[in-house]
Design a protein around this motif. Structure first.
Motif, PDB file in Angstrom:
ATOM      1  N   LEU A 213      34.872  38.884  46.378  1.00 24.74           N
ATOM      2  CA  LEU A 213      35.494  39.927  45.567  1.00 24.74           C
ATOM      3  C   LEU A 213      36.137  40.985  46.451  1.00 24.74           C
ATOM      4  CD1 LEU A 213      32.548  40.315  43.043  1.00 24.74           C
ATOM      5  CD2 LEU A 213      34.714  39.122  42.655  1.00 24.74           C
TER       6      LEU A 213
ATOM      7  N   PHE B  61      25.222  40.985  37.546  1.00 21.34           N
ATOM      8  CA  PHE B  61      25.278  42.425  37.814  1.00 21.34           C
ATOM      9  C   PHE B  61      24.198  43.183  37.058  1.00 21.34           C
ATOM     10  CE2 PHE B  61      29.692  41.175  38.696  1.00 21.34           C
ATOM     11  CZ  PHE B  61      29.862  41.786  39.935  1.00 21.34           C
TER      12      PHE B  61
ATOM     13  N   ALA C  66      35.259  40.931  38.251  1.00 20.14           N
ATOM     14  CA  ALA C  66      34.471  40.239  39.272  1.00 20.14           C
ATOM     15  C   ALA C  66      33.815  39.001  38.672  1.00 20.14           C
ATOM     16  CB  ALA C  66      33.420  41.188  39.843  1.00 20.14           C
ATOM     17  N   VAL C  67      33.259  39.157  37.466  1.00 27.12           N
ATOM     18  CA  VAL C  67      32.652  38.006  36.792  1.00 27.12           C
ATOM     19  C   VAL C  67      33.710  36.932  36.544  1.00 27.12           C
ATOM     20  CG1 VAL C  67      31.690  37.259  34.589  1.00 27.12           C
ATOM     21  CG2 VAL C  67      30.743  39.248  35.739  1.00 27.12           C
TER      22      VAL C  67
ATOM     23  N   ALA D 254      27.801  42.840  32.288  1.00 31.06           N
ATOM     24  CA  ALA D 254      29.211  42.455  32.226  1.00 31.06           C
ATOM     25  C   ALA D 254      29.445  41.223  31.359  1.00 31.06           C
ATOM     26  CB  ALA D 254      29.784  42.238  33.631  1.00 31.06           C
TER      27      ALA D 254
ATOM     28  N   ASN E  12      33.184  47.440  30.876  1.00 33.22           N
ATOM     29  CA  ASN E  12      32.384  47.133  32.062  1.00 33.22           C
ATOM     30  C   ASN E  12      33.237  46.910  33.305  1.00 33.22           C
ATOM     31  OD1 ASN E  12      30.693  45.618  33.957  1.00 33.22           O
ATOM     32  ND2 ASN E  12      29.234  45.718  32.284  1.00 33.22           N
ATOM     33  N   GLU E  13      32.896  47.632  34.397  1.00 33.22           N
ATOM     34  CA  GLU E  13      33.756  47.582  35.584  1.00 33.22           C
ATOM     35  C   GLU E  13      33.627  46.262  36.330  1.00 33.22           C
ATOM     36  OE1 GLU E  13      30.995  49.376  35.419  1.00 33.22           O
ATOM     37  OE2 GLU E  13      29.967  49.460  37.357  1.00 33.22           O
ATOM     38  N   ASN E  14      32.634  45.447  35.974  1.00 32.20           N
ATOM     39  CA  ASN E  14      32.439  44.194  36.703  1.00 32.20           C
ATOM     40  C   ASN E  14      33.060  42.981  36.022  1.00 32.20           C
ATOM     41  OD1 ASN E  14      30.954  45.267  38.887  1.00 32.20           O
ATOM     42  ND2 ASN E  14      29.139  45.389  37.578  1.00 32.20           N
ATOM     43  N   LEU E  15      33.783  43.217  34.909  1.00 31.21           N
ATOM     44  CA  LEU E  15      34.316  42.066  34.166  1.00 31.21           C
ATOM     45  C   LEU E  15      35.255  41.220  35.021  1.00 31.21           C
ATOM     46  CD1 LEU E  15      34.928  43.537  30.602  1.00 31.21           C
ATOM     47  CD2 LEU E  15      33.411  41.662  31.215  1.00 31.21           C
TER      48      LEU E  15
END
Lengths: 532, 262
Positions: free
Chosen positions: B56, B85, A434-435, B89, A429-432
């Motif tokens: 971010l 999201f 960011a999380v 995620a 997941n590309e948002n890991l």
């Protein structure tokens, strides 16, 4: 009111990336550059004016081209059988068909000698044999050990082809032949080219098979290089041959690079169920059986020779040959091999993991350069890397130790495991990150607690790839080994046709160790898959 | 404004390899406890805005004030914001409970505010609030999309964020699940009084959930107002066609179907 915003400094990431880049530069690029600078005009003249240069060049091209053609056709047919026809026992077929990958190329050459040589099994049984020395044998041996690699590449591509396209074609009333020409072939064009190029590069740079089977006068560039660098210790000349071998490898590398579409996230909407037509099934079983025999033949021959006293004089069972190998240097060299393979696998997997994390999950212009650097070693044949190491590190204290063998193997084999991890990171997941940032979980913690645990399967695969290749390689290491740090695979070239039971024992030892590793990794992958 | 939670002041952003700006001097004040929907087609800059708010992505210029304090360059972890999201995620190697409790446990250990057991209990309570307590020991891969999104929400909620940011959280869900998720999110807003900024391209969703809607087009704000203000007086032709006409088409087709029914 607009105030320019200062960017937060990212010095930690920058230092880490440059450190990894420096390591890769030192083990892959610098030795090659150092080798190139040490070639003199006299070396080049010696090589080009050599009595066998022209015929060797021609032989190399011809043998390799023919072997490549055969390999791609057979590999494609094999892949069709196991992915497009509903045959039973696909797993078992797969295992058998890739077994030849687990022993050194030189073993295949020797197996052909044992079978078809002047004192070979076929001659003994039938009183006559095929002319195995020269082109026939070299092509046959090359096909034997290159086939599994091409098969894996093509089977992978076929397995992940989306079948809903074919359903659409059927609904639209497009004929079978037209569908094949307009859908299957365009889809396969790039993979077929990639498989052809990498087979070509693999075969042309191998010296194991031609060394065993060249007979009188059938030289190839790789055997001339072996003679110059290993028999005569003329490294400058060896390096010139190396440059010649580097060319097709670089072409293959570029073809592969251009052939791969960015982000192979091709999502299979519908997988192929496999044709159930009786005719296809019969053909598939017949062809797979034939290929399985072809794959198992050398192994069967080795097992037979290793356990009978003295073929063809005394066929009683014995463990003497194993005892002989272990009484001699065998135990020591096997230990060397295991140490080299385990350390290479650990270091290589760690380096591949960290590098892939930096290029796949910390994108910046620097990471693109790092990515190129990490896949460059794919373009460098083992023999070339080996000779460059001799010319670069000969006067350093690591020369002649296990360390340099670990180094050269890591440099030689790092690209594929790196790419495995790179692709695996790309799919996460590309948002890991960011999380993680919003939750207050730093990069290191995310790496350790989220990315690493999710990568166990891939890491195991990387480890196994590095281990197996380090166990069986005879290319780079042949220039760097001496009587203390020698790996067991290099024992094979010590023996000849008259004591081939020892070749059999060594080949079997390598095969068994590699099979244990493969099985262990399958188990680990199954366990880590079950946990989710 | 006295009740302003987050003041977005003239935020501008241009990506390096792009000719056009992603955000062109965007300013808006978000009220405490407010539900602000940011509505626009893909490529209008709404996700860029969300990433800048979350910390971010750094803006090229402009300011962000949280409760009057400048947070323009503050790291994401120091902003007291949570983000949810579209693609969840989640940490796939952790169970649902671990996903929710992990960051909170670390935080509690750092400032010695709670024991591990207390954090886990709070996580369980949140899971119960969101109706997914029975999945606490399961891994994300065995959950449905709607369940995974609830886990993601619980994971941000446990840190008691001042502002929750949503990046099209319902876009990957089927219609029924999407409607359920709306209720879940509105309940949270009511129960915890959390300020929410919700990115969507779905006009109906924005109108159903938001206190105010910010309509965006091409890196700029077209109009900010309550749903009735926007329907009553669309600021320009774009707002009228993208928002009002679109909704009216939906209403027309629905009433036609219902009319045929009776």
């Amino acid at each position: 009111m607009t105030a320019a915003i200062k960017k937060r400094p990212q010095s930690g990431a920058w230092v880490a990336k440059w450190t990894v880049a420096a390591v890769l530069l030192c083990v892959v690029i610098l030795p090659i550059i150092s080798m190139l600078t040490k070639i003199t005009p006299a070396d080049i003249a010696d090589v080009v004016k050599g009595p066998n240069f022209g015929s060797a060049l021609w032989n190399s091209l011809c043998y390799t081209a023919i072997a490549t053609l055969i390999v791609v056709v057979l590999a494609y047919l094999m892949a069709l059988c196991t992915t497009r026809v509903a045959i039973k026992g696909k797993k078992l077929w797969n295992v058998i068909l890739i077994l030849p990958m687990l022993i050194p190329s030189i073993s295949h050459g020797m197996a052909l000698l044992i079978l078809f040589g002047q004192n070979g099994i076929v001659k003994n049984l039938f009183g006559n044999t095929i002319p195995i020395y020269g082109g026939t044998g070299i092509v046959l041996g090359s096909v034997m050990y290159a086939l599994p690699v091409a098969y894996i590449m093509l089977a992978d591509v076929l397995r992940y082809e989306d079948m809903s396209v074919y359903e659409a074609a059927e609904v639209l009333g497009i004929g079978k032949l037209r569908t094949f020409l307009k859908v299957s072939l365009p889809y396969l064009r790039k993979p077929l080219i990639a498989a052809a190029f990498s087979t070509f590069a693999m075969v042309v740079t191998d010296y194991g098979v031609p060394l065993m089977l060249s007979g009188a006068g059938n030289y190839t560039i790789s055997t001339l290089m072996y003679q110059a660098a290993i028999d005569q210790q003329k490294f400058g000349r060896g390096a010139v041959y190396g440059v010649i071998l580097l060319l097709p490898a670089i072409v293959a590398f570029l073809a592969d690079l251009l052939g791969k579409e960015r982000g192979t996230g091709s999502y299979v909407k519908k997988a192929h169920e496999g044709s159930n037509k009786p005719l296809f099934k019969v053909l598939a079983y017949a062809f797979c059986t034939l290929m399985a025999i072809f794959a198992l033949l050398p192994i069967a021959v080795f097992i037979f020779l290793a356990i009978v006293k003295r073929y063809p004089i005394d066929l009683s069972l014995t463990a003497d040959h194993f005892a002989y190998i272990f009484r001699g240097q065998g135990a020591k060299y096997l230990t060397n091999s295991l140490v080299i393979a385990l350390v290479t696998a650990s270091v290589g997997a760690a380096l591949g993991f960290i590098t892939a994390y930096m290029t796949a999950r910390m994108r910046s212009p620097l990471s693109r350069g790092l990515h190129l650097l990490a896949i460059t070693s794919m373009a460098i044949p083992g023999m070339v890397l080996g000779i460059s190491y001799v010319m670069t590190f000969a006067s350093t204290p690591i020369f002649g130790t296990l360390i340099i063998l670990v180094m050269v193997n890591t440099a030689h084999f790092i690209s594929s495991p790196y790419l495995m991890m790179y692709n695996s990171f790309g799919k996460m997941n590309e948002n890991l990150e960011a999380v993680g940032q919003t939750l207050g979980l730093g990069r290191v913690r995310m790496l350790w607690r989220v990315f690493l645990p999710q990568s166990f399967g891939t890491l195991a695969e990387m480890f196994s790839y590095l281990f197996v290749n380090s166990m069986m390689t005879i290319s780079a290491v042949s220039f760097l080994a001496n009587s203390t740090n020698k790996p067991i695979s290099l024992m094979i070239s010590q023996f000849n046709e008259h004591n081939n039971e020892y070749v059999a024992v060594v080949s079997i030892l390598i095969l068994v160790v590699n099979m244990i590793m493969k099985l262990a990794v399958e188990q680990i992958k199954a366990i880590s898959a079950r946990r989710r | 404004m006295s009740n302003c939670k987050l003041s977005i002041q003239s935020i501008t952003k241009q990506y390096k390899n792009s000719k056009s700006v992603a955000l062109d001097a965007v300013s808006v004040d978000v009220q405490a406890g407010e539900f602000l929907a940011v509505l626009g087609p893909s490529g209008c800059g709404k996700t860029t805005l969300l990433r800048i708010i979350a910390g971010l992505l750094p803006p090229d210029s402009g300011k962000l004030l949280l409760d009057g304090k400048d947070i323009t360059t503050a790291p994401a972890s120091k902003r007291s914001m949570g983000i949810v999201f579209q693609n969840y995620a989640l940490f796939e190697n952790m169970t649902v409970l671990e996903n929710v409790a992990y960051a909170a446990k670390l935080k509690a250990r750092r400032d010695k505010s709670a024991t591990k057991a207390e954090v886990e209990q709070r996580a369980m309570e949140l899971l119960a609030d969101l109706g997914i307590a029975e999945y606490a020991k399961k891994y994300p891969s065995s959950l449905s999309g709607g369940q995974m999104q609830r886990v993601a929400i619980a994971r941000t909620l446990i840190l008691k964020p001042d502002i929750m940011l949503f990046d099209e959280p319902a876009s990957a869900l089927d219609v029924a699940t999407r409607l359920q998720l709306r209720t879940v999110i509105k309940d949270i807003q009511e129960k915890f009084g959390t300020t929410m900024i919700y990115i969507t391209h779905d006009q109906e969703e924005a109108f159903a959930m938001a206190d105010r809607i910010m309509v965006m087009e091409n890196a700029r704000i077209s109009q900010i107002g309550t749903p009735s203000e926007i329907v009553g007086a669309p600021a320009n032709e774009y707002v009228k066609s993208f928002v009002v006409d679109n909704l009216q088409t939906k209403i027309a087709s629905l009433s036609k179907a219902l009319g045929a029914d009776t």
